[in-house]
Design a protein around this motif. Structure first.
Motif, PDB file in Angstrom:
ATOM      1  N   GLU B  41       0.815  -1.222   0.000  1.00 48.50           N
ATOM      2  CA  GLU B  41       0.000   0.000   0.000  1.00 48.50           C
ATOM      3  C   GLU B  41       0.847   1.270   0.000  1.00 48.50           C
ATOM      4  O   GLU B  41       0.525   2.253  -0.674  1.00 48.50           O
ATOM      5  CB  GLU B  41      -0.931  -0.014   1.211  1.00 48.50           C
ATOM      6  CG  GLU B  41      -2.127   0.890   1.019  1.00 48.50           C
ATOM      7  CD  GLU B  41      -3.216   0.643   2.048  1.00 48.50           C
ATOM      8  OE1 GLU B  41      -3.753   1.636   2.516  1.00 48.50           O
ATOM      9  OE2 GLU B  41      -3.499  -0.528   2.364  1.00 48.50           O
ATOM     10  N   GLU B  42       1.943   1.223   0.762  1.00 50.04           N
ATOM     11  CA  GLU B  42       2.769   2.420   0.843  1.00 50.04           C
ATOM     12  C   GLU B  42       3.394   2.738  -0.516  1.00 50.04           C
ATOM     13  O   GLU B  42       3.406   3.882  -0.970  1.00 50.04           O
ATOM     14  CB  GLU B  42       3.856   2.238   1.906  1.00 50.04           C
ATOM     15  CG  GLU B  42       4.510   3.580   2.237  1.00 50.04           C
ATOM     16  CD  GLU B  42       5.749   3.427   3.096  1.00 50.04           C
ATOM     17  OE1 GLU B  42       5.907   2.392   3.737  1.00 50.04           O
ATOM     18  OE2 GLU B  42       6.563   4.374   3.074  1.00 50.04           O
ATOM     19  N   GLU B  43       3.885   1.688  -1.175  1.00 54.82           N
ATOM     20  CA  GLU B  43       4.495   1.901  -2.494  1.00 54.82           C
ATOM     21  C   GLU B  43       3.456   2.395  -3.498  1.00 54.82           C
ATOM     22  O   GLU B  43       3.727   3.261  -4.332  1.00 54.82           O
ATOM     23  CB  GLU B  43       5.148   0.607  -2.985  1.00 54.82           C
ATOM     24  CG  GLU B  43       6.397   0.257  -2.200  1.00 54.82           C
ATOM     25  CD  GLU B  43       7.156  -0.950  -2.764  1.00 54.82           C
ATOM     26  OE1 GLU B  43       8.230  -1.243  -2.235  1.00 54.82           O
ATOM     27  OE2 GLU B  43       6.668  -1.589  -3.723  1.00 54.82           O
ATOM     28  N   GLU B  44       2.251   1.832  -3.366  1.00 57.97           N
ATOM     29  CA  GLU B  44       1.163   2.302  -4.248  1.00 57.97           C
ATOM     30  C   GLU B  44       0.933   3.799  -4.064  1.00 57.97           C
ATOM     31  O   GLU B  44       0.753   4.548  -5.013  1.00 57.97           O
ATOM     32  CB  GLU B  44      -0.146   1.584  -3.887  1.00 57.97           C
ATOM     33  CG  GLU B  44      -0.357   0.276  -4.599  1.00 57.97           C
ATOM     34  CD  GLU B  44      -1.628  -0.414  -4.133  1.00 57.97           C
ATOM     35  OE1 GLU B  44      -2.357   0.148  -3.288  1.00 57.97           O
ATOM     36  OE2 GLU B  44      -1.880  -1.535  -4.614  1.00 57.97           O
ATOM     37  N   VAL B 200       8.610   8.094 -12.463  1.00 54.99           N
ATOM     38  CA  VAL B 200       8.576   7.589 -11.087  1.00 54.99           C
ATOM     39  C   VAL B 200       9.980   7.665 -10.489  1.00 54.99           C
ATOM     40  O   VAL B 200      10.167   8.071  -9.334  1.00 54.99           O
ATOM     41  CB  VAL B 200       8.011   6.156 -11.059  1.00 54.99           C
ATOM     42  CG1 VAL B 200       8.162   5.537  -9.672  1.00 54.99           C
ATOM     43  CG2 VAL B 200       6.537   6.170 -11.465  1.00 54.99           C
ATOM     44  N   ASN B 201      10.986   7.309 -11.269  1.00 52.18           N
ATOM     45  CA  ASN B 201      12.373   7.406 -10.810  1.00 52.18           C
ATOM     46  C   ASN B 201      12.736   8.850 -10.474  1.00 52.18           C
ATOM     47  O   ASN B 201      13.486   9.126  -9.552  1.00 52.18           O
ATOM     48  CB  ASN B 201      13.303   6.873 -11.903  1.00 52.18           C
ATOM     49  CG  ASN B 201      14.763   6.975 -11.505  1.00 52.18           C
ATOM     50  OD1 ASN B 201      15.157   6.469 -10.451  1.00 52.18           O
ATOM     51  ND2 ASN B 201      15.562   7.647 -12.326  1.00 52.18           N
ATOM     52  N   ASN B 202      12.151   9.770 -11.231  1.00 53.39           N
ATOM     53  CA  ASN B 202      12.450  11.197 -11.044  1.00 53.39           C
ATOM     54  C   ASN B 202      11.732  11.779  -9.842  1.00 53.39           C
ATOM     55  O   ASN B 202      12.273  12.649  -9.160  1.00 53.39           O
ATOM     56  CB  ASN B 202      12.030  11.953 -12.322  1.00 53.39           C
ATOM     57  CG  ASN B 202      12.072  13.462 -12.170  1.00 53.39           C
ATOM     58  OD1 ASN B 202      11.221  14.037 -11.490  1.00 53.39           O
ATOM     59  ND2 ASN B 202      13.047  14.101 -12.782  1.00 53.39           N
ATOM     60  N   ASN B 203      10.529  11.280  -9.573  1.00 48.80           N
ATOM     61  CA  ASN B 203       9.608  12.066  -8.761  1.00 48.80           C
ATOM     62  C   ASN B 203       9.241  11.485  -7.390  1.00 48.80           C
ATOM     63  O   ASN B 203       8.341  11.982  -6.746  1.00 48.80           O
ATOM     64  CB  ASN B 203       8.327  12.320  -9.578  1.00 48.80           C
ATOM     65  CG  ASN B 203       7.420  13.344  -8.948  1.00 48.80           C
ATOM     66  OD1 ASN B 203       6.315  13.024  -8.550  1.00 48.80           O
ATOM     67  ND2 ASN B 203       7.899  14.575  -8.801  1.00 48.80           N
ATOM     68  N   GLU B 207      13.284   4.538  -2.296  1.00 52.18           N
ATOM     69  CA  GLU B 207      14.379   3.919  -3.067  1.00 52.18           C
ATOM     70  C   GLU B 207      13.980   2.582  -3.686  1.00 52.18           C
ATOM     71  O   GLU B 207      14.378   2.264  -4.803  1.00 52.18           O
ATOM     72  CB  GLU B 207      15.617   3.729  -2.179  1.00 52.18           C
ATOM     73  CG  GLU B 207      16.354   5.029  -1.866  1.00 52.18           C
ATOM     74  CD  GLU B 207      16.797   5.813  -3.106  1.00 52.18           C
ATOM     75  OE1 GLU B 207      17.216   5.178  -4.094  1.00 52.18           O
ATOM     76  OE2 GLU B 207      16.686   7.056  -3.094  1.00 52.18           O
ATOM     77  N   ALA B 208      13.201   1.785  -2.957  1.00 51.83           N
ATOM     78  CA  ALA B 208      12.814   0.467  -3.475  1.00 51.83           C
ATOM     79  C   ALA B 208      11.995   0.619  -4.758  1.00 51.83           C
ATOM     80  O   ALA B 208      12.226  -0.096  -5.747  1.00 51.83           O
ATOM     81  CB  ALA B 208      12.001  -0.276  -2.419  1.00 51.83           C
TER      82      ALA B 208
END
Lengths: 524, 382
Positions: B41-44, B200-203, B207-208
């Protein structure tokens, strides 16, 4: 499925009127659903900006919590407003391709301008306003909230300009060469009186609806003795805003009645149930005689309380001015120089025939014949649209729909003028909690606003019939040549989606209202 | 300013808006990758909040793209939207559900549940993107219609050897360019998946997720390459819809789009190549070196590539919306455009575009900080 694909693949358009009716139903459904959310966005964006300004000026955290609560409801509302707004832009092409073909050169410009001047402002500053509380400075954040409000209201302006062209076409000409309407003067499209009146009327009715949105929710809290301080603050803002708008609506409504009488006499005659034109025409508040038909000159058209000379005063701002009735507009009136619809249709057919003859002559390079036909066309081109009508009575819109929608709108507007004056006095005397009955009435004002705004637009749009562009392009000639199954299918797809999303929106709103401003307590 | 100059000017604006639309479609690409990017959920929350703050801008560019086409080339709007009915309706549907997807995803009492709203976003990212690509593919392969400008008769599905599914045939009618259209659609999908992963890598600060985004950018880049190459090879070798500048007669000419790319000092080819090289460099910087700026470099490359593709469709004596059923019904920037006064009015309106870009750029700049833990834990977060 096989049957569906087979019918989709068949392009024989056997049922043109069916396509037109279903395309109209789809447009009506999507625009009404869209319009449940738009007025709230238009008005609440301004109210949220006002509340945030109060926070900026006073530094009181109660104002911050109030702003954030209403902003959250606004955000839920904006999302579905955007979702449903894009459908119309597509529908102009998918279901109304012939309209886009003939009118696109004129109608496309306001739509594109709306995108450039309004939507980008909304999209860019909306994000800052919603998520920028901790990311940008207080001043820029407030600036963004105001820019978002201005952006949403500007979008209202341009869509009204586009709609006003449909109601009262100006700044265009029919080009025999391209067989379409072409822009000749953009300023006449953007600044025509109809657009200005309608914009003011629309904006103030949207503000009224937003004010009643605040009033209804605040009254709900007060009746349940919850969030008293917050609700009293909100209802005071809402009632003040509603009162100002109620009287402003009356003024701009009066302006609009005059433009409609002059520019769309068929609409005004239907709205007032005026069959036989007269000098010093009255307004009759009451019920339309269900047995009256076009051509009946002797029957009473409306049973009710008459206000003598009211319609002449409203429509022409003169007590004894002549207001044409439905019968004058259909059968003509020599005394007042009104041509019978049959004559308009005859002249329109001359223009249509001249256009075809011109292109036939062009094919064989007969320049003298081309010139001759072009002259005939230009002489008759202002009747072009009438040439497509089949029956003289077709020029009159559905009378009872226009009549009742107009009267309901006016009735609700009049009620608001009295009610909010009374409530404003109560607010000023700090007696808002004393009378439960008036709080209960306050808690239903949102629904009355919705009825008022929807009936107002029903009067405007149904009253425009039988035209998509008044007097120029009939609705029956505007739809896409497509098999009916396609339009029916997309109608039901969107109906299903709207039911689900509408229900979800309502549930979420109610949940947020239940949670109340306490959910923003950490701000206080 | 002549009508012809304005027609060319407006096709450039359309091309630019098309390029800006694909630039912003990193949002769609990210949506199609969200399930792979986020495992809990957190990654989402990181992924959807990062993409969610840009969805409305992309949506607005789409509306603007449509609005500009309507105003500048109304006949195209009428023929394509009225004709390729189902393609546009499915695209429309995907954007309608996108618009509520973010805002409603995590709101209490949203009825359908989080997964359904995420499904909406996936549908928009996947199907919406492919179909947009297929629709643009028909700018080169043609569609199944005939029109009569005077009687205003639009007939869809007139080709004797064609299929008529009101536009959906563009993806299945293989004797009329469906292969190219599908490749174009898939190319667009993988292109925006690359830029979506780079975004997503930019913003975000997680880190995961960033690591996964870099990996997915690489994978999708390698899947993209064959589609991109196939599309380019097919484009330069296919028969193109050539419009005789003197007679306006449309004919099919071998290697027409190659000729078009090489015409005028090969400026379109140069823009295309600059775009392609920049894109590859951006992917290298973002996906292989993990640099945040990779997103910007790659997406500027995308802007150039798409600009070149749109200019190839409309310029160089090409019919930009050809008909394989009736060549002479094909739409060109000449016969489909608005009137002189209409285009001139819109020309003045277009002076506002730099200010709009400034406004968009500035608000983007002030909100540039990557999404962090505080953002995803905010009560107002998506």
């Amino acid at each position: 499925m096989e049957h569906f694909l087979a019918t989709v693949a068949t392009d024989a358009v056997a049922n043109v009127s069916g396509v037109v009716n279903w395309a109209r139903a789809q447009f009506a459904m999507t625009i009404i659903f869209h319009f449940l959310f738009v007025p709230i966005t238009l008005g609440m964006s301004v109210l949220v900006a006002i509340m945030q300004t109060m926070y900026y000026k006073t530094g009181k955290k109660e104002w911050k919590a109030t702003t954030k609560f209403w902003q959250k409801l606004l955000a839920i509302n904006v999302a579905i407003g955007i979702a449903t707004g894009i459908i119309h832009e597509f529908e102009f092409g998918t279901n109304w391709s012939n309209y886009s073909w003939v009118m696109g050169d004129v109608f496309g410009a306001p739509l594109a301008i709306e995108g450039i001047f309004a939507f980008f402002m909304e999209a860019s500053f909306g994000v800052v306003s919603l998520f920028g509380w901790k990311r940008v400075g207080k001043r820029f954040h407030l600036f963004s909230t105001w820019m978002f409000a201005i952006g949403t209201n500007l979008s209202g302006l341009w869509i009204i300009v586009a709609n006003s062209f449909m109601q009262h076409p100006s700044g265009y000409k029919l080009n025999i060469e391209t067989a379409r309407a072409e822009m000749v003067d953009f300023s006449r499209i953007a600044l025509q009186p109809k657009a200005i009146d309608t914009f003011l009327h629309q904006m103030s009715s949207a503000y009224m609806l937003s004010a009643t949105f605040m009033i209804t929710i605040s009254a709900y809290y007060l009746l349940r003795k919850r969030h008293i301080t917050f609700a009293k603050r909100s209802i005071a803002v809402g009632i003040t805003f509603a009162l100002l708008n109620a009287y402003f609506l009356f003024l701009v409504g009066d302006m609009q009645a005059a433009t409609v009488t002059n520019m769309q006499p068929t609409k005004m005659a239907a709205a007032e149930g005026l069959f036989k034109g007269e000098e010093g025409a009255p307004i009759v508040m009451g019920m339309l005689n269900p047995s009256i038909k076009i051509g009946d000159n002797d029957k009473t058209a409306v049973f009710g309380i008459p206000f003598p000379k009211g319609l002449s005063l409203l429509g022409k701002h003169s007590l004894n001015a002549f207001i044409p009735g439905i019968n004058d507009l259909v059968y003509g009136n020599k005394k007042y120089g009104i041509l019978p619809a049959k004559e308009l249709m005859k002249r329109g057919k001359v223009a249509i025939d001249a256009m075809y003859a011109y292109h036939a002559a062009k094919k064989i390079k007969n320049t003298s014949e081309m010139k001759k036909q072009k002259d005939i066309f230009e002489k008759h081109s202002k009747y072009f649209g009438y040439g497509h009508l089949k029956n003289e009575k077709d020029i009159i819109p559905p009378i009872s729909t226009v009549f009742y929608s107009f009267h309901i709108m006016v009735g609700i507007g009049s009620f608001f003028m009295l009610f909010f004056l009374f409530m404003y006095v109560k607010v000023r005397k700090n007696q808002i909690l004393e009378n439960k009955l008036f709080l209960k009435i306050s808690s239903i004002t949102l629904w009355l606003s919705y009825i008022g705004i929807v009936t107002g637009w029903t009067m405007a749009e149904v009253g425009r019939q039988p035209w998509t562009v008044f007097g120029v392009l009939p609705t029956s000639k505007s739809a896409t040549p497509i098999h009916l199954t396609n339009v029916k299918a997309t109608f039901f797809i969107f109906l299903t989606l709207f039911v689900i999303l509408g229900f979800a929106e309502l549930k979420m709103m109610l949940k947020q209202i239940k949670l109340g401003p306490d959910s923003h307590e950490e701000e206080v | 300013m002549t009508h012809s100059v304005l027609q060319h000017y407006w096709w450039f604006i359309i091309s630019l808006l098309g390029a800006m639309l694909v630039f912003m479609m990193f949002v769609q690409g990210g949506q199609s990758l969200a399930m792979q990017l986020a495992k809990d959920e957190e990654e989402e929350k990181y992924v959807y909040n990062s993409l969610g703050r840009k969805w409305e801008l992309g949506f607005t560019v789409l509306v603007m793209f449509g609005g500009a086409l309507y105003a500048a080339f109304p006949l195209f709007y009428s023929v394509s939207f009225g004709g390729a009915y189902w393609v546009w309706y499915i695209i429309l549907f995907s954007f309608v559900v996108q618009a509520v997807g973010y805002e409603y995803r995590t709101k209490p009492d949203n009825i359908l549940g989080k997964k359904v709203y995420q499904g909406f976003l996936y549908f928009n990212g996947f199907i919406g993107t492919i179909l947009l690509g297929v629709a643009v593919g028909t700018f080169f392969t043609g569609s199944n219609f005939s029109v009569n400008g005077i009687t205003r008769e639009l007939t869809w599905g007139v080709a004797k050897d064609g299929i008529n599914l009101r536009g959906l045939e563009a993806a299945i009618s293989f004797n009329h360019g469906a292969l190219f259209n599908l490749i174009f659609g898939l190319m667009l999908l993988f292109l925006v998946r690359v830029t979506g992963a780079l975004w997503v890598n930019n913003n975000i600060t997680n880190e995961a997720v960033k690591e996964k985004a870099q990996k997915l950018a690489k994978i999708n880049f390698f899947i993209l390459l064959p589609f991109l190459l196939a599309m380019l090879i097919m484009l330069v070798t296919m028969k193109g819809y050539f419009v005789d500048p003197k007679t306006q007669v449309v004919s099919l000419v071998d290697g027409h789009y190659l000729n078009s790319l090489l015409a005028g000092g090969a400026y379109k080819l140069i823009i295309l190549l600059i775009g392609a090289v920049t894109f590859v460099y951006g992917v290298f910087a973002g996906a292989f070196q993990g640099k945040r700026i990779g997103f910007w470099i790659a997406n500027v490359g995308v802007l150039f590539v798409v600009l070149a593709i749109f200019m190839t469709a409309g310029y160089g004596n090409s019919a930009f919306y050809p008909s394989y059923a009736d060549l002479q019904s094909s739409l060109t920037i000449q016969n489909a455009s608005g009137s002189l006064v209409g285009l001139r009015t819109m020309f003045y309106v277009s002076f506002a575009i730099p200010f709009v870009l400034l406004e968009v750029g500035y608000t983007w700049y002030v909100m540039r900080k990557p999404i962090n833990k505080e953002d995803v834990e905010d009560k107002h977060a998506y």
